[in-house]
Design an enzyme around this catalytic site. Sequence first.
Site, PDB file in Angstrom:
ATOM      1  N   ASP A   1       0.841  -1.205   0.000  1.00 47.40           N
ATOM      2  CA  ASP A   1       0.000   0.000   0.000  1.00 47.40           C
ATOM      3  C   ASP A   1       0.878   1.258   0.000  1.00 47.40           C
ATOM      4  O   ASP A   1       0.579   2.232  -0.686  1.00 47.40           O
ATOM      5  CB  ASP A   1      -0.936  -0.027   1.215  1.00 47.40           C
ATOM      6  CG  ASP A   1      -1.642  -1.368   1.313  1.00 47.40           C
ATOM      7  OD1 ASP A   1      -2.303  -1.734   0.336  1.00 47.40           O
ATOM      8  OD2 ASP A   1      -1.487  -2.074   2.324  1.00 47.40           O
TER       9      ASP A   1
ATOM     10  N   HIS B   1      -4.784  -3.420   6.256  1.00 50.47           N
ATOM     11  CA  HIS B   1      -4.555  -3.668   4.831  1.00 50.47           C
ATOM     12  C   HIS B   1      -5.906  -4.016   4.212  1.00 50.47           C
ATOM     13  O   HIS B   1      -6.256  -5.181   4.063  1.00 50.47           O
ATOM     14  CB  HIS B   1      -3.545  -4.802   4.626  1.00 50.47           C
ATOM     15  CG  HIS B   1      -3.491  -5.248   3.197  1.00 50.47           C
ATOM     16  ND1 HIS B   1      -2.988  -4.463   2.190  1.00 50.47           N
ATOM     17  CD2 HIS B   1      -3.916  -6.384   2.591  1.00 50.47           C
ATOM     18  CE1 HIS B   1      -3.111  -5.093   1.037  1.00 50.47           C
ATOM     19  NE2 HIS B   1      -3.670  -6.258   1.246  1.00 50.47           N
TER      20      HIS B   1
HETATM   21  P1  NAX Z   1      -2.428 -18.375  -4.109  1.00 52.53           P
HETATM   22  O1  NAX Z   1      -3.789 -18.952  -3.895  1.00 52.53           O
HETATM   23  O2  NAX Z   1      -1.852 -18.286  -5.484  1.00 52.53           O
HETATM   24  O3  NAX Z   1      -1.382 -19.198  -3.246  1.00 52.53           O
HETATM   25  C1  NAX Z   1      -1.590 -19.507  -1.897  1.00 52.53           C
HETATM   26  C2  NAX Z   1      -0.760 -20.725  -1.600  1.00 52.53           C
HETATM   27  O4  NAX Z   1      -0.828 -20.949  -0.202  1.00 52.53           O
HETATM   28  C3  NAX Z   1      -1.279 -22.003  -2.289  1.00 52.53           C
HETATM   29  O5  NAX Z   1      -0.197 -22.661  -2.912  1.00 52.53           O
HETATM   30  C4  NAX Z   1      -1.851 -22.810  -1.128  1.00 52.53           C
HETATM   31  O6  NAX Z   1      -1.746 -24.218  -1.334  1.00 52.53           O
HETATM   32  C5  NAX Z   1      -0.963 -22.331   0.024  1.00 52.53           C
HETATM   33  N1  NAX Z   1      -1.529 -22.521   1.364  1.00 52.53           N
HETATM   34  C6  NAX Z   1      -2.819 -22.385   1.769  1.00 52.53           C
HETATM   35  N2  NAX Z   1      -2.943 -22.696   3.059  1.00 52.53           N
HETATM   36  C7  NAX Z   1      -1.700 -23.007   3.500  1.00 52.53           C
HETATM   37  C8  NAX Z   1      -1.176 -23.432   4.731  1.00 52.53           C
HETATM   38  N3  NAX Z   1      -1.966 -23.615   5.788  1.00 52.53           N
HETATM   39  N4  NAX Z   1       0.148 -23.688   4.834  1.00 52.53           N
HETATM   40  C9  NAX Z   1       0.948 -23.551   3.758  1.00 52.53           C
HETATM   41  N5  NAX Z   1       0.519 -23.159   2.544  1.00 52.53           N
HETATM   42  C10 NAX Z   1      -0.792 -22.892   2.427  1.00 52.53           C
HETATM   43  O7  NAX Z   1      -2.444 -16.951  -3.401  1.00 52.53           O
HETATM   44  P2  NAX Z   1      -1.427 -15.736  -3.571  1.00 52.53           P
HETATM   45  O8  NAX Z   1      -1.879 -14.893  -4.698  1.00 52.53           O
HETATM   46  O9  NAX Z   1      -0.040 -16.243  -3.557  1.00 52.53           O
HETATM   47  O10 NAX Z   1      -1.761 -14.903  -2.252  1.00 52.53           O
HETATM   48  C11 NAX Z   1      -1.441 -15.380  -0.958  1.00 52.53           C
HETATM   49  C12 NAX Z   1      -2.075 -14.510   0.114  1.00 52.53           C
HETATM   50  O11 NAX Z   1      -1.576 -13.180   0.038  1.00 52.53           O
HETATM   51  C13 NAX Z   1      -3.603 -14.377   0.006  1.00 52.53           C
HETATM   52  O12 NAX Z   1      -4.163 -14.495   1.298  1.00 52.53           O
HETATM   53  C14 NAX Z   1      -3.781 -12.958  -0.503  1.00 52.53           C
HETATM   54  O13 NAX Z   1      -5.044 -12.425  -0.141  1.00 52.53           O
HETATM   55  C15 NAX Z   1      -2.656 -12.256   0.202  1.00 52.53           C
HETATM   56  N6  NAX Z   1      -2.249 -10.943  -0.316  1.00 52.53           N
HETATM   57  C16 NAX Z   1      -1.836 -10.020   0.595  1.00 52.53           C
HETATM   58  C17 NAX Z   1      -1.365  -8.781   0.237  1.00 52.53           C
HETATM   59  C18 NAX Z   1      -0.888  -7.791   1.255  1.00 52.53           C
HETATM   60  O14 NAX Z   1      -0.508  -6.681   0.863  1.00 52.53           O
HETATM   61  N7  NAX Z   1      -0.876  -8.075   2.555  1.00 52.53           N
HETATM   62  C19 NAX Z   1      -1.356  -8.368  -1.204  1.00 52.53           C
HETATM   63  C20 NAX Z   1      -1.386  -9.519  -2.149  1.00 52.53           C
HETATM   64  C21 NAX Z   1      -2.247 -10.686  -1.731  1.00 52.53           C
HETATM   65  O15 NAX Z   1      -3.561 -10.408  -2.118  1.00 52.53           O
END
Ligand code: NAX
Length: 327
Positions: A161, A189
């Site tokens: 952000d 966020h």
């Molecule tokens: P993806 O769905 O592409 O990847 C998430 C990965 O996490 C998958 O491979 C899944 O198998 C794995 N996973 C799920 N539960 C797990 C666990 N208990 N232990 C280990 N691995 C696990 O999502 P992606 O685009 O990479 O985003 C990841 C997270 O970042 C989401 O929650 C998203 O909302 C968040 N974000 C946060 C941002 C921020 O500024 N704080 C911005 C970007 C993003 O939106």
Amino acid sequence: MKQPLRVAITGPAGQIGYALLFRIASGQMFGPDQPVILQLLEVPVEKAMSALKGVCMELDDCAFPLLVDMVQTSDPNVGFKDANWSLLVGAKPRGPGMERADLLKDNGKIFIEQGQVIDRVAAHDARVAVVGNPANTNAMIAASQFKRLTPDRITAMVRLDENRAKTQLAKKAGVPLTSVSDVFIFGNHSPTMFSAFHLAKINGKPLPEKIGHAEWLRGEFQETVGKRGGAIIAARGASSAASAANALVDHVRDLMTPGKVHSVAVKSNGEYGFDPNVWAGMPVKTTTPGSFEVIKGLPMDDFAKGKIAATNKELVEERNTVKDMLR
Ligand code: NAX
């Protein structure tokens, strides 16, 4: 040669993971002379573990001199073992028709377990950064599980952000990005966050003077930054990934660099009117590698106070939704 740092990363097979691992292994997060061991924790699902295997094959094929070893696991006890840094990226995405409260509760469960395991098995100097959404509240849930580690060891990311806000201001003013400073993000966020334009500077001068549109700074600018994630999904058909990974590189690198001033979501002790014990974005100054102090006492006008009260309200509501998960 320095001792390798152990860096645990959850969600390494996801889209942020794919943009993140290569940057860590190439030295952009911890420096060009710091070897790393990547401890990669995925869910115990064939598709995810197979995708992780492919990513690790690609990391091998980069022949990064700083990448000493990689661990691929679905066991948190192995993933977080002796980790100096744990980057909690993995979380469930919000599905169609899913309420924010359901997302909070579903993802909360992940952060209860991970908080407990990190507290038990991570290194004595363990530091944790949360990216998985809702990031602020997930950090609070994980921290509430700590018995050994103190809450200052866990931060959540609002750096994306801050970076978004900085670029919007530079574009609006028609100046190079390097002219813009002191852009801080307060609160959650989420679209309620406050991009504190009244503290920002262009070539050392207050912004409203340079941009001349208080209306734009209070309205469109706040909206553009707060809803940027949604705009990227609408345009790209997928959520921010490379920019989120980049922001995490900035977040951790600046927390490891004494003297850096940047926006980080940290446990509130009542600064700026935030409720104690919510994780709120605030400006911090890095003191020693991994440690920081909140910059206190920056001036807030009525508009800023109103925005902070609104984002604080949302954080308190999130805390109420997950209160049964807090220790
Ligand atoms: P993806 O769905 O592409 O990847 C998430 C990965 O996490 C998958 O491979 C899944 O198998 C794995 N996973 C799920 N539960 C797990 C666990 N208990 N232990 C280990 N691995 C696990 O999502 P992606 O685009 O990479 O985003 C990841 C997270 O970042 C989401 O929650 C998203 O909302 C968040 N974000 C946060 C941002 C921020 O500024 N704080 C911005 C970007 C993003 O939106």
